[in-house]
Motif scaffolding. Structure first.
Motif, PDB file in Angstrom:
ATOM      1  N   MET A   1       2.503 -34.394   1.362  1.00 48.95           N
ATOM      2  CA  MET A   1       1.635 -35.858   1.830  1.00 48.95           C
ATOM      3  C   MET A   1       2.334 -36.100   3.094  1.00 48.95           C
ATOM      4  O   MET A   1       0.728 -35.976   4.182  1.00 48.95           O
ATOM      5  N   LEU A   2       3.427 -36.214   2.962  1.00 47.08           N
ATOM      6  CA  LEU A   2       3.847 -36.996   4.357  1.00 47.08           C
ATOM      7  C   LEU A   2       3.870 -35.563   5.766  1.00 47.08           C
ATOM      8  O   LEU A   2       3.981 -35.983   6.486  1.00 47.08           O
ATOM      9  N   THR A   3       4.080 -34.715   4.695  1.00 50.96           N
ATOM     10  CA  THR A   3       3.819 -33.031   5.668  1.00 50.96           C
ATOM     11  C   THR A   3       2.717 -33.343   6.632  1.00 50.96           C
ATOM     12  O   THR A   3       3.016 -32.782   8.143  1.00 50.96           O
ATOM     13  N   ALA A   4       1.876 -33.452   6.031  1.00 50.64           N
ATOM     14  CA  ALA A   4       0.725 -33.492   6.015  1.00 50.64           C
ATOM     15  C   ALA A   4       0.392 -34.409   7.802  1.00 50.64           C
ATOM     16  O   ALA A   4      -0.658 -34.326   9.114  1.00 50.64           O
ATOM     17  N   LEU A   5       0.791 -35.642   7.435  1.00 49.92           N
ATOM     18  CA  LEU A   5       0.413 -36.609   8.645  1.00 49.92           C
ATOM     19  C   LEU A   5       2.005 -36.280   9.800  1.00 49.92           C
ATOM     20  O   LEU A   5       1.382 -35.987  10.876  1.00 49.92           O
ATOM     21  N   ALA A   6       2.292 -35.910   9.088  1.00 52.12           N
ATOM     22  CA  ALA A   6       3.146 -35.054  10.379  1.00 52.12           C
ATOM     23  C   ALA A   6       2.469 -34.151  11.024  1.00 52.12           C
ATOM     24  O   ALA A   6       3.345 -34.313  12.001  1.00 52.12           O
ATOM     25  N   GLY A   7       2.449 -33.245  10.631  1.00 52.25           N
ATOM     26  CA  GLY A   7       1.520 -31.956  11.185  1.00 52.25           C
ATOM     27  C   GLY A   7       0.757 -33.098  12.398  1.00 52.25           C
ATOM     28  O   GLY A   7       0.234 -32.510  13.120  1.00 52.25           O
ATOM     29  N   ALA A   8      -0.212 -33.300  11.849  1.00 55.22           N
ATOM     30  CA  ALA A   8      -1.234 -34.633  12.615  1.00 55.22           C
ATOM     31  C   ALA A   8      -0.708 -34.780  13.974  1.00 55.22           C
ATOM     32  O   ALA A   8      -1.261 -34.648  14.840  1.00 55.22           O
ATOM     33  N   ALA A   9       0.444 -35.805  14.295  1.00 50.15           N
ATOM     34  CA  ALA A   9       0.936 -36.477  15.523  1.00 50.15           C
ATOM     35  C   ALA A   9       1.535 -35.248  16.550  1.00 50.15           C
ATOM     36  O   ALA A   9       1.390 -35.337  17.230  1.00 50.15           O
ATOM     37  N   VAL A  10       1.906 -33.687  15.167  1.00 51.18           N
ATOM     38  CA  VAL A  10       2.402 -32.530  15.736  1.00 51.18           C
ATOM     39  C   VAL A  10       1.378 -32.438  17.508  1.00 51.18           C
ATOM     40  O   VAL A  10       1.002 -31.935  18.464  1.00 51.18           O
ATOM     41  N   ALA A  11       0.293 -32.312  16.659  1.00 52.90           N
ATOM     42  CA  ALA A  11      -1.277 -31.945  16.987  1.00 52.90           C
ATOM     43  C   ALA A  11      -1.405 -32.740  18.192  1.00 52.90           C
ATOM     44  O   ALA A  11      -2.287 -32.443  19.491  1.00 52.90           O
ATOM     45  N   GLN A  12      -1.510 -34.431  17.793  1.00 53.53           N
ATOM     46  CA  GLN A  12      -1.684 -34.982  18.722  1.00 53.53           C
ATOM     47  C   GLN A  12      -0.685 -35.212  20.427  1.00 53.53           C
ATOM     48  O   GLN A  12      -1.596 -34.971  21.149  1.00 53.53           O
ATOM     49  N   ASP A  13       0.662 -34.558  20.052  1.00 53.58           N
ATOM     50  CA  ASP A  13       1.828 -34.904  21.342  1.00 53.58           C
ATOM     51  C   ASP A  13       1.562 -33.655  22.161  1.00 53.58           C
ATOM     52  O   ASP A  13       1.641 -33.581  23.215  1.00 53.58           O
ATOM     53  N   SER A  14       0.947 -32.788  21.645  1.00 50.22           N
ATOM     54  CA  SER A  14       1.259 -31.032  21.942  1.00 50.22           C
ATOM     55  C   SER A  14      -0.016 -31.010  23.613  1.00 50.22           C
ATOM     56  O   SER A  14      -0.143 -30.090  23.851  1.00 50.22           O
ATOM     57  N   THR A  15      -0.924 -32.004  23.143  1.00 42.29           N
ATOM     58  CA  THR A  15      -2.114 -32.248  24.029  1.00 42.29           C
ATOM     59  C   THR A  15      -1.115 -32.372  25.904  1.00 42.29           C
ATOM     60  O   THR A  15      -1.572 -32.908  26.544  1.00 42.29           O
ATOM     61  N   LYS A  16      -0.053 -33.447  25.091  1.00 45.25           N
ATOM     62  CA  LYS A  16       0.595 -34.122  26.883  1.00 45.25           C
ATOM     63  C   LYS A  16       1.733 -33.480  26.617  1.00 45.25           C
ATOM     64  O   LYS A  16       1.453 -33.493  28.034  1.00 45.25           O
ATOM     65  N   SER A  17       2.381 -32.384  26.434  1.00 41.11           N
ATOM     66  CA  SER A  17       2.867 -31.692  26.612  1.00 41.11           C
ATOM     67  C   SER A  17       3.148 -30.483  26.291  1.00 41.11           C
ATOM     68  O   SER A  17       3.019 -30.518  24.743  1.00 41.11           O
ATOM     69  N   PRO A  18       3.586 -29.331  26.467  1.00 41.53           N
ATOM     70  CA  PRO A  18       2.826 -27.888  26.172  1.00 41.53           C
ATOM     71  C   PRO A  18       4.524 -27.736  24.960  1.00 41.53           C
ATOM     72  O   PRO A  18       4.615 -26.741  23.764  1.00 41.53           O
ATOM     73  N   LEU A  19       5.646 -28.673  25.665  1.00 43.76           N
ATOM     74  CA  LEU A  19       6.925 -28.610  25.081  1.00 43.76           C
ATOM     75  C   LEU A  19       7.526 -29.414  24.250  1.00 43.76           C
ATOM     76  O   LEU A  19       7.157 -30.328  25.163  1.00 43.76           O
ATOM     77  N   LYS A  20       7.805 -29.942  22.673  1.00 47.05           N
ATOM     78  CA  LYS A  20       8.682 -31.079  22.863  1.00 47.05           C
ATOM     79  C   LYS A  20       9.340 -30.556  21.736  1.00 47.05           C
ATOM     80  O   LYS A  20      10.191 -29.600  19.994  1.00 47.05           O
ATOM     81  N   ILE A  21      11.333 -31.088  22.348  1.00 43.28           N
ATOM     82  CA  ILE A  21      12.221 -30.787  21.226  1.00 43.28           C
ATOM     83  C   ILE A  21      12.108 -32.867  20.712  1.00 43.28           C
ATOM     84  O   ILE A  21      12.993 -33.650  21.287  1.00 43.28           O
ATOM     85  N   SER A  22      12.965 -32.463  19.566  1.00 42.56           N
ATOM     86  CA  SER A  22      13.070 -33.540  18.315  1.00 42.56           C
ATOM     87  C   SER A  22      14.559 -32.865  17.879  1.00 42.56           C
ATOM     88  O   SER A  22      14.816 -31.696  17.670  1.00 42.56           O
ATOM     89  N   GLY A  23      15.071 -33.414  17.141  1.00 39.95           N
ATOM     90  CA  GLY A  23      16.421 -33.351  16.143  1.00 39.95           C
ATOM     91  C   GLY A  23      16.892 -34.783  15.627  1.00 39.95           C
ATOM     92  O   GLY A  23      16.597 -35.972  15.899  1.00 39.95           O
ATOM     93  N   SER A  24      17.752 -34.722  14.955  1.00 37.78           N
ATOM     94  CA  SER A  24      18.978 -35.283  14.686  1.00 37.78           C
ATOM     95  C   SER A  24      19.745 -35.465  13.872  1.00 37.78           C
ATOM     96  O   SER A  24      20.440 -33.977  13.495  1.00 37.78           O
ATOM     97  N   VAL A  25      20.631 -36.180  13.548  1.00 42.55           N
ATOM     98  CA  VAL A  25      22.083 -35.867  12.965  1.00 42.55           C
ATOM     99  C   VAL A  25      21.917 -36.600  11.643  1.00 42.55           C
ATOM    100  O   VAL A  25      21.864 -38.540  12.171  1.00 42.55           O
ATOM    101  N   ASP A  26      22.587 -36.846  10.348  1.00 45.88           N
ATOM    102  CA  ASP A  26      22.858 -37.760   9.489  1.00 45.88           C
ATOM    103  C   ASP A  26      24.459 -37.246   8.454  1.00 45.88           C
ATOM    104  O   ASP A  26      24.752 -36.755   8.813  1.00 45.88           O
ATOM    105  N   GLY A  27      25.141 -38.495   8.470  1.00 45.36           N
ATOM    106  CA  GLY A  27      26.087 -38.235   7.305  1.00 45.36           C
ATOM    107  C   GLY A  27      26.227 -39.577   6.050  1.00 45.36           C
ATOM    108  O   GLY A  27      25.294 -40.511   6.289  1.00 45.36           O
ATOM    109  N   TYR A  28      26.718 -40.010   5.248  1.00 48.40           N
ATOM    110  CA  TYR A  28      26.702 -40.672   4.464  1.00 48.40           C
ATOM    111  C   TYR A  28      28.081 -41.353   3.945  1.00 48.40           C
ATOM    112  O   TYR A  28      29.075 -39.822   3.777  1.00 48.40           O
ATOM    113  N   TYR A  29      28.482 -42.473   2.743  1.00 52.41           N
ATOM    114  CA  TYR A  29      29.563 -42.284   2.312  1.00 52.41           C
ATOM    115  C   TYR A  29      28.989 -42.704   0.612  1.00 52.41           C
ATOM    116  O   TYR A  29      28.337 -43.929   0.961  1.00 52.41           O
ATOM    117  N   ARG A  30      29.067 -42.108  -0.447  1.00 47.70           N
ATOM    118  CA  ARG A  30      28.370 -42.468  -1.750  1.00 47.70           C
ATOM    119  C   ARG A  30      29.426 -42.423  -2.201  1.00 47.70           C
ATOM    120  O   ARG A  30      30.845 -42.416  -2.570  1.00 47.70           O
TER     121      ARG A  30
END
Length: 343
Positions: A1-30
């Motif tokens: 479900m959220l995949t489709a919403l994320a895809g819609a956001a990408v389409a909107q951002d693409s009208t502002k700039s042809p290239l978009k770079i994003s990323g993340s780093v995560d870690g945890y203690y359980r």
């Protein structure tokens, strides 16, 4: 479900700039009482299999480029989280979370070819896109990704349709071309305050995910509802049918989860997930009914999110262990402190 919403956001951002770079780093203690390392963790869900040690999750980098009616997405991940996500692949293929080309001949039709995250379910691979850090049993035992061709159609009035055909579930590069293809389907309805997704993925006629599985069908319903600017609800329900060709009978598991998200302020929120997972027929070798409750905090400063989390899993059978000696118990408690930075 959220995949489709994320895809819609990408389409909107693409009208502002042809290239978009994003990323993340995560870690945890359980923390899991009596557990140590990853050999004994009382964990039956994805991505949080280590206990009482500090663990990196995933370093992720994503590039999106759009020009005219076409574009490309390359989404790479490194670490244990990415390796578990691409468990069916080997070598460099394990680092490819998504890699696909898309072409939209009109604003009502879009074709996508390559590897993409599954459309089934409420939760996503990237931790910054979820409110809870640990994953549900439905996410863990359902599809992760598909490699193939799909077409998205805008039907009007907020309705949408997706149909596709792909390799065996979670397999980027099959060993041969003799395996049957997986059929993909999604019917959606998105409005101002709610979103509904009816999903399907399945194949018939060959051994794929397990040595005895000659067919697999999974259907699911995912929904989200915005009560107000502070409170939202989500629902995920799914059932999977697996045909055992040796025993000539069907094995079924199903699950249902409710998500409640509360934003106390712009920097702090709470997320509660309550899930019931039933696998009495050993569809995924659990052989038990499980009730799991997870409460997570989300403290955000810019791109940084700190997630303290408490989780209690209770099963109808003694499928957990109370100590390193392996003494059985029906319940398992864990506490997680996770950190995620995304940009």
């Amino acid at each position: 479900m959220l995949t489709a919403l994320a895809g819609a956001a990408v389409a909107q951002d693409s009208t502002k700039s042809p290239l978009k770079i994003s990323g993340s780093v995560d870690g945890y203690y359980r923390f899991s009482p009596g557990a140590e390392g990853s050999s004994f963790s009382n964990n039956l869900t994805s991505f949080t299999g280590s206990s009482n040690i500090f663990q990196l999750g995933m370093a992720s980098i994503k590039g999106e480029y759009t020009k005219g009616k076409a574009g490309v997405v390359v989404d790479l991940g490194f670490g244990k989280r990415a390796e578990e996500f691409s468990y069916a692949d080997e070598g460099t293929l394990q680092s490819i979370k998504q890699a696909y080309i898309y072409y939209a001949p009109s604003d009502k039709v879009k074709f996508t070819f390559g590897k993409f995250g599954t459309h089934i379910g409420y939760e996503l691979l990237d931790p910054q896109l979820n409110k809870n850090y640990s994953m549900s049993y439905m996410f863990t035992n359902g599809p992760f990704s598909h490699t193939g061709l799909k077409a998205d159609f805008t039907l009007g009035g907020g309705a949408g349709l997706m149909v596709g055909i792909a390799n065996p579930i979670d397999v980027t590069s099959p060993s041969s071309g003799s395996e049957p293809k997986t059929i993909l389907f999604q019917l959606s309805k998105v409005a101002d305050k709610y979103a509904l997704y009816l999903n399907y993925a399945g194949y018939f006629g060959a051994k794929l995910q397990s040595p005895n599985a000659s067919s697999l069908s999974q259907i699911g319903l995912t929904a989200a509802y915005t009560v107000n600017d502070k409170f939202g609800l989500g629902y995920d329900g799914t059932v999977q049918f697996v045909k055992d060709e040796v025993l000539n009978k069907s094995k079924t598991w199903w699950g249902s989860a409710l998500y409640a998200n509360y934003a106390a302020s712009s920097s702090f929120g709470l997320a509660l997930r309550v899930e019931y997972f039933s696998d009495k027929k050993y569809g995924v070798k659990v052989g038990s009914n499980i009730f799991a409750a997870t409460l997570s905090g989300n403290y955000k400063v810019g791109g940084f999110t700190l997630i303290p989390e408490l989780r209690l899993d209770n099963a109808s059978a003694a499928i957990f262990s109370k100590n390193k000696a392996g003494d059985p118990t029906k319940s398992a408690f864990s506490a997680i402190l996770a950190a995620v930075y995304s940009f």
